[in-house]
Scaffold this active site. Structure first.
Site, PDB file in Angstrom:
ATOM      1  N   ASP A 170       0.842  -1.187   0.000  1.00  0.00           N
ATOM      2  CA  ASP A 170       0.000   0.000   0.000  1.00  0.00           C
ATOM      3  C   ASP A 170       0.875   1.233   0.000  1.00  0.00           C
ATOM      4  OD1 ASP A 170      -2.326   1.834   0.879  1.00  0.00           O
ATOM      5  OD2 ASP A 170      -3.268  -0.137   0.948  1.00  0.00           O
ATOM      6  N   HIS A 200      -4.211   6.306   3.405  1.00  0.00           N
ATOM      7  CA  HIS A 200      -4.754   5.037   2.903  1.00  0.00           C
ATOM      8  C   HIS A 200      -4.042   3.843   3.531  1.00  0.00           C
ATOM      9  CE1 HIS A 200      -5.764   1.753   0.107  1.00  0.00           C
ATOM     10  NE2 HIS A 200      -6.843   2.461  -0.192  1.00  0.00           N
ATOM     11  N   SER A 353     -11.332  -1.091  -0.928  1.00  0.00           N
ATOM     12  CA  SER A 353     -10.035  -1.201  -0.244  1.00  0.00           C
ATOM     13  C   SER A 353     -10.199  -1.718   1.174  1.00  0.00           C
ATOM     14  CB  SER A 353      -9.351   0.176  -0.182  1.00  0.00           C
ATOM     15  OG  SER A 353      -8.537   0.416  -1.278  1.00  0.00           O
TER      16      SER A 353
END
Length: 413
Positions: A170, A200, A353
């Site tokens: 990520d 994120h 996600s």
């Protein structure tokens, strides 16, 4: 202090985080369906499909035979007006690969065609681009619903993922966040720029393994965090080469689960690496994508050895922008989910996600319960114990249905 109390206490902070997400949300992958890529005489020379633009416009990835010397490679590069940027042998696939830059203009497709004549080059393809599968959060919930939907309280009486290694490929993770202190076993930087943590990656890590305030899915796992995405003008972005680096490192470190909350185009080198990883027993989980019902399948979720996860809300309604398709395996909460943010804050995140991250956590719970489980076993248990949603049986929207962590771990006695 429980997550609901924190939610009320930090409401203003959450509003600011949500506003930031709206301002800087990751764009969706293109929805158009590219045609099949043209075939070249030598099989490992892979052109981009017509209309495909998700790759670095002035780079190619090459395979070379191990006996080819560095001076010979430099001579080939000079012959084609290219610069050899980096070379790495990937243990997972056994391939020696190079990233080369085009210096003389021209297209990636034309360069791949030209390299077919170089008999010392074993293959070539574009350096594809991947984006994170997150959308902006629209509202604040009065409480945090995901743990209840996943039946985590009961599941944690049987398993917490103790000592199971979960790789998170990520953007950068804020390892100093109070909910992630002690959760990260090791970190690997697959790229050298943009070393700051990002919301994120921090959110996905927290959905899997937060261990202080929020109730995560697998609070006792060890995270192997891979920083493969860097900030570009269009959002957080990763390349084929950096994702391959991350997969290779995760496999070497002994990861049992690999979370891939990102999407991109079909990619022969990534596909080959994932096939090897699955063969070594790694459970591969990926976001189905947020490109909408008319999007073609996105990758790596659409590969057959990957568990593709879609997203639902607090009423079990499918996330409107989720991809559809026969490759969808299961669903998990993915609309306005509370996760850790940067600098000790918390944020709401929406998209496939975070749903994928939750399923990665459930896979870790199953592996702690029975370390002998293979990737195919994990997939079957998750799908067999899921709550059926939509049309009866497996469908293109919800897959087998909403994951139930308790039923899954209880099934593996």
């Amino acid at each position: 202090m429980g997550p609901f109390a924190l939610k009320r206490q930090a409401k203003l902070q959450l509003v600011l985080i949500a506003a930031l997400a709206l301002a800087t949300g990751i764009p969706d992958a293109p929805a158009q369906a590219p045609s099949a890529a043209p075939q070249l005489p030598r099989g490992r020379f892979n052109l981009p499909a017509p209309g495909e633009t998700r790759f670095v416009p002035n780079e190619v990835i090459l395979d070379s035979f191990p006996t080819v010397s560095t001076p010979t490679l430099e001579a080939i590069a000079q012959r084609h007006s290219m610069t050899r940027m980096e070379t790495q042998t990937f243990r997972l696939t056994g391939r020696r690969m190079h990233r080369w830059r085009l210096d003389g203009g021209g297209s990636v497709e034309a360069m791949i065609r030209a390299l077919v004549s170089e008999q010392l080059i074993a293959g070539a393809q574009p350096n594809y681009l991947y984006s994170l599968a997150e959308s902006a959060a629209d509202r604040l919930n009065s409480d945090q619903y995901a743990p209840k939907k996943l039946n985590l309280t009961e599941a944690h009486k049987l398993s917490t993922g103790n000592r199971i290694l979960v790789a998170v490929i990520d953007s950068g993770v804020d390892a100093s966040h109070p909910d992630l202190v002690g959760a990260i076993t090791a970190n690997f930087d697959a790229m050298t720029d943009d070393l700051d943590p990002h919301s994120h990656g921090t959110g996905m890590a927290g959905a899997i393994a937060a261990r202080r305030t929020l109730q995560s899915v697998a609070p006792q796992v060890g995270l192997l965090t891979v920083r493969a995405f860097s900030l570009k003008a269009s959002g957080q972005e990763a390349t084929t080469f950096n994702i391959l680096r991350g997969l290779d490192w995760a496999a070497e470190k002994g990861a049992r689960v690999v979370n891939m909350s990102f999407t991109g185009p079909p990619d022969p080198r990534i596909k080959a690496a994932l096939l090897k990883a699955a063969g070594k027993g790694l459970v591969l989980v990926a976001a189905a994508g947020n490109a909408g019902p008319n999007s073609p399948p996105l990758h790596p979720a659409a590969y057959p050895n990957v568990i593709a996860v879609t997203a639902t809300d607090d009423e079990d309604v499918l996330f409107a922008r989720a991809n559809r398709g026969d490759y969808i395996a299961v669903a998990a909460p993915g609309v306005d989910v509370l996760v850790p943010g940067l600098n000790g804050t918390y944020q709401l995140t929406t998209g496939t996600s975070v749903a994928a991250a939750e399923v990665s956590g459930v896979a870790a719970l199953l592996i702690e319960r029975n370390p002998a489980l293979k990737p195919g076993d994990i997939r079957r248990i998750l799908m067999r114990t899921a709550k059926d949603l939509g049309p009866k049986g497996r469908d293109r929207e919800f897959g087998a249905g909403l994951v139930n962590a308790f039923q899954a771990v209880r099934a593996e006695r």
